[in-house]
Design a protein around this motif. Sequence first.
Motif, PDB file in Angstrom:
ATOM      1  N   CYS A 255      31.117   8.013 -29.153  1.00 62.96           N
ATOM      2  CA  CYS A 255      30.071   7.013 -29.396  1.00 62.96           C
ATOM      3  C   CYS A 255      29.734   6.945 -30.882  1.00 62.96           C
ATOM      4  CB  CYS A 255      28.828   7.342 -28.573  1.00 62.96           C
ATOM      5  SG  CYS A 255      29.035   7.122 -26.799  1.00 62.96           S
ATOM      6  N   SER A 256      29.689   8.101 -31.528  1.00 69.78           N
ATOM      7  CA  SER A 256      29.424   8.133 -32.966  1.00 69.78           C
ATOM      8  C   SER A 256      30.536   7.434 -33.743  1.00 69.78           C
ATOM      9  CB  SER A 256      29.289   9.589 -33.426  1.00 69.78           C
ATOM     10  OG  SER A 256      29.108   9.657 -34.823  1.00 69.78           O
ATOM     11  N   ASP A 257      31.779   7.658 -33.323  1.00 64.68           N
ATOM     12  CA  ASP A 257      32.911   7.000 -33.987  1.00 64.68           C
ATOM     13  C   ASP A 257      32.872   5.489 -33.797  1.00 64.68           C
ATOM     14  OD1 ASP A 257      33.921   9.362 -34.971  1.00 64.68           O
ATOM     15  OD2 ASP A 257      35.302   9.668 -33.290  1.00 64.68           O
ATOM     16  N   SER A 258      32.461   5.048 -32.607  1.00 65.45           N
ATOM     17  CA  SER A 258      32.363   3.598 -32.377  1.00 65.45           C
ATOM     18  C   SER A 258      31.253   2.995 -33.228  1.00 65.45           C
ATOM     19  CB  SER A 258      32.132   3.299 -30.895  1.00 65.45           C
ATOM     20  OG  SER A 258      30.852   3.741 -30.480  1.00 65.45           O
ATOM     21  N   ASP A 259      30.142   3.726 -33.387  1.00 66.29           N
ATOM     22  CA  ASP A 259      29.070   3.250 -34.270  1.00 66.29           C
ATOM     23  C   ASP A 259      29.571   3.112 -35.704  1.00 66.29           C
ATOM     24  OD1 ASP A 259      27.385   3.220 -32.128  1.00 66.29           O
ATOM     25  OD2 ASP A 259      26.311   5.052 -32.645  1.00 66.29           O
ATOM     26  N   LEU A 260      30.306   4.129 -36.163  1.00 70.74           N
ATOM     27  CA  LEU A 260      30.860   4.086 -37.515  1.00 70.74           C
ATOM     28  C   LEU A 260      31.824   2.917 -37.668  1.00 70.74           C
ATOM     29  CD1 LEU A 260      31.261   5.362 -40.312  1.00 70.74           C
ATOM     30  CD2 LEU A 260      33.029   6.832 -39.290  1.00 70.74           C
ATOM     31  N   TYR A 261      32.614   2.675 -36.636  1.00 70.80           N
ATOM     32  CA  TYR A 261      33.578   1.571 -36.660  1.00 70.80           C
ATOM     33  C   TYR A 261      32.867   0.238 -36.887  1.00 70.80           C
ATOM     34  CZ  TYR A 261      36.889  -1.870 -34.767  1.00 70.80           C
ATOM     35  OH  TYR A 261      37.702  -2.965 -34.584  1.00 70.80           O
ATOM     36  N   PHE A 262      31.767   0.034 -36.179  1.00 66.46           N
ATOM     37  CA  PHE A 262      31.064  -1.246 -36.309  1.00 66.46           C
ATOM     38  C   PHE A 262      30.319  -1.358 -37.637  1.00 66.46           C
ATOM     39  CE2 PHE A 262      31.406  -1.055 -31.591  1.00 66.46           C
ATOM     40  CZ  PHE A 262      32.203  -2.183 -31.455  1.00 66.46           C
ATOM     41  N   LYS A 263      29.878  -0.227 -38.182  1.00 70.71           N
ATOM     42  CA  LYS A 263      29.260  -0.264 -39.505  1.00 70.71           C
ATOM     43  C   LYS A 263      30.279  -0.664 -40.557  1.00 70.71           C
ATOM     44  CE  LYS A 263      25.658   3.188 -38.608  1.00 70.71           C
ATOM     45  NZ  LYS A 263      25.177   4.560 -38.936  1.00 70.71           N
ATOM     46  N   VAL A 264      31.466  -0.044 -40.480  1.00 65.51           N
ATOM     47  CA  VAL A 264      32.528  -0.392 -41.425  1.00 65.51           C
ATOM     48  C   VAL A 264      32.964  -1.839 -41.227  1.00 65.51           C
ATOM     49  CG1 VAL A 264      34.914   0.102 -42.104  1.00 65.51           C
ATOM     50  CG2 VAL A 264      33.339   1.982 -41.605  1.00 65.51           C
ATOM     51  N   LYS A 265      33.081  -2.248 -39.983  1.00 63.28           N
ATOM     52  CA  LYS A 265      33.478  -3.629 -39.681  1.00 63.28           C
ATOM     53  C   LYS A 265      32.472  -4.619 -40.241  1.00 63.28           C
ATOM     54  CE  LYS A 265      35.019  -6.544 -35.813  1.00 63.28           C
ATOM     55  NZ  LYS A 265      34.176  -7.708 -36.127  1.00 63.28           N
ATOM     56  N   GLY A 266      31.176  -4.295 -40.103  1.00 61.06           N
ATOM     57  CA  GLY A 266      30.141  -5.169 -40.631  1.00 61.06           C
ATOM     58  C   GLY A 266      30.239  -5.302 -42.143  1.00 61.06           C
ATOM     59  N   LYS A 267      30.488  -4.170 -42.827  1.00 54.65           N
ATOM     60  CA  LYS A 267      30.615  -4.213 -44.282  1.00 54.65           C
ATOM     61  C   LYS A 267      31.847  -4.999 -44.696  1.00 54.65           C
ATOM     62  CE  LYS A 267      28.248   0.179 -45.131  1.00 54.65           C
ATOM     63  NZ  LYS A 267      28.392   1.567 -45.656  1.00 54.65           N
TER      64      LYS A 267
END
Length: 332
Positions: A255-267
């Motif tokens: 779940c933490s990795d998926s959160d990081l994925y979406f943060k990077v994707k947003g940037k």
Amino acid sequence: MKIESAALILALAASASAFAPANVPTSVRSNTVSLNILKDDVDKAELDKALGREIDYKPGMAQTEFANKYRNLVGEPVRTVGEAFAEFTAILGSPVNALYKSMVSDIVGTTHLITVNARFRKDPIWSLGIVSALDLLFKNYPEPEMRDKVQTALFTSTGLDEAEIRAEAQSIADWAQGKTKDDIAAALRGEGDSPVAQIAKAAKADEFWMYSRFFGLGLVKMMEIIGVEQNADDTYPVMEEWMGKSLDKPFFTACSDSDLYFKVKGKLDMMETMMKEIEIREKKRMAERLEAKAEAALKKAERDAEFKAVEAADIEEKVEEKEATPFFAGEE
């Protein structure tokens, strides 16, 4: 070795006093061993004798299931991150774009550390994850040909077969087409004989199965394929169900990795928008400059035409004056 180990224990004990109550009884304080006694070999020998114990550790000789499973790897050489990156640089043969240099260094190091772990077992979900991550990170790489070379160098330097990785990723993506969240959850429970079910059965049977980031990103990509809204809030409960309830593995890291994925994707999406806006502005400015040059060229052409017309008129007038003057008019 025994003295140094004892000294380390005493040092840790002394540092722990910072978290103990200040009003320590005098009798306890008086018994505290000062590290100042470790002045020479005689004192060290006396301390060793007083402690009366020895740390006798031999690598690879532990008697546990984990140690027994991987005992055959004792003493095997392990490539360092530096060696992997040196090979990556040699294969690539040219510098990475400055904007991507830090990100490329990170992903080469991360992938290397995953693949050299004895517990790591590559599977098609993992392959889908790494391919999806690379597609996201390199989507806007300035030079398309260099982008492909960077990815090939990454796979080769970490001991992975790029063609095999991409084929496995495509097989899982094709399988997920038309599936529902419940269908994938059932496969992750090991039901059926689908590729995902086989991966789940192998993971459940392996007590020391290792989760890594790209496995979680592979699940995120499967969510995207089946239509789960791509944001942290919507994917979290699905990840919890798939990893925790279906696969019966810890889900917090996924779940933490998926959160990081979406943060990077947003940037990256924001960066892409900014780059497009900059490109539009630059094209507009270029069009304005070209238009200004065209207008200047047109005005210059008009001025040149006017000058030529005036010059032609002057020449014609002089010719007419000359023709109107009698040939012998000046001889009287």
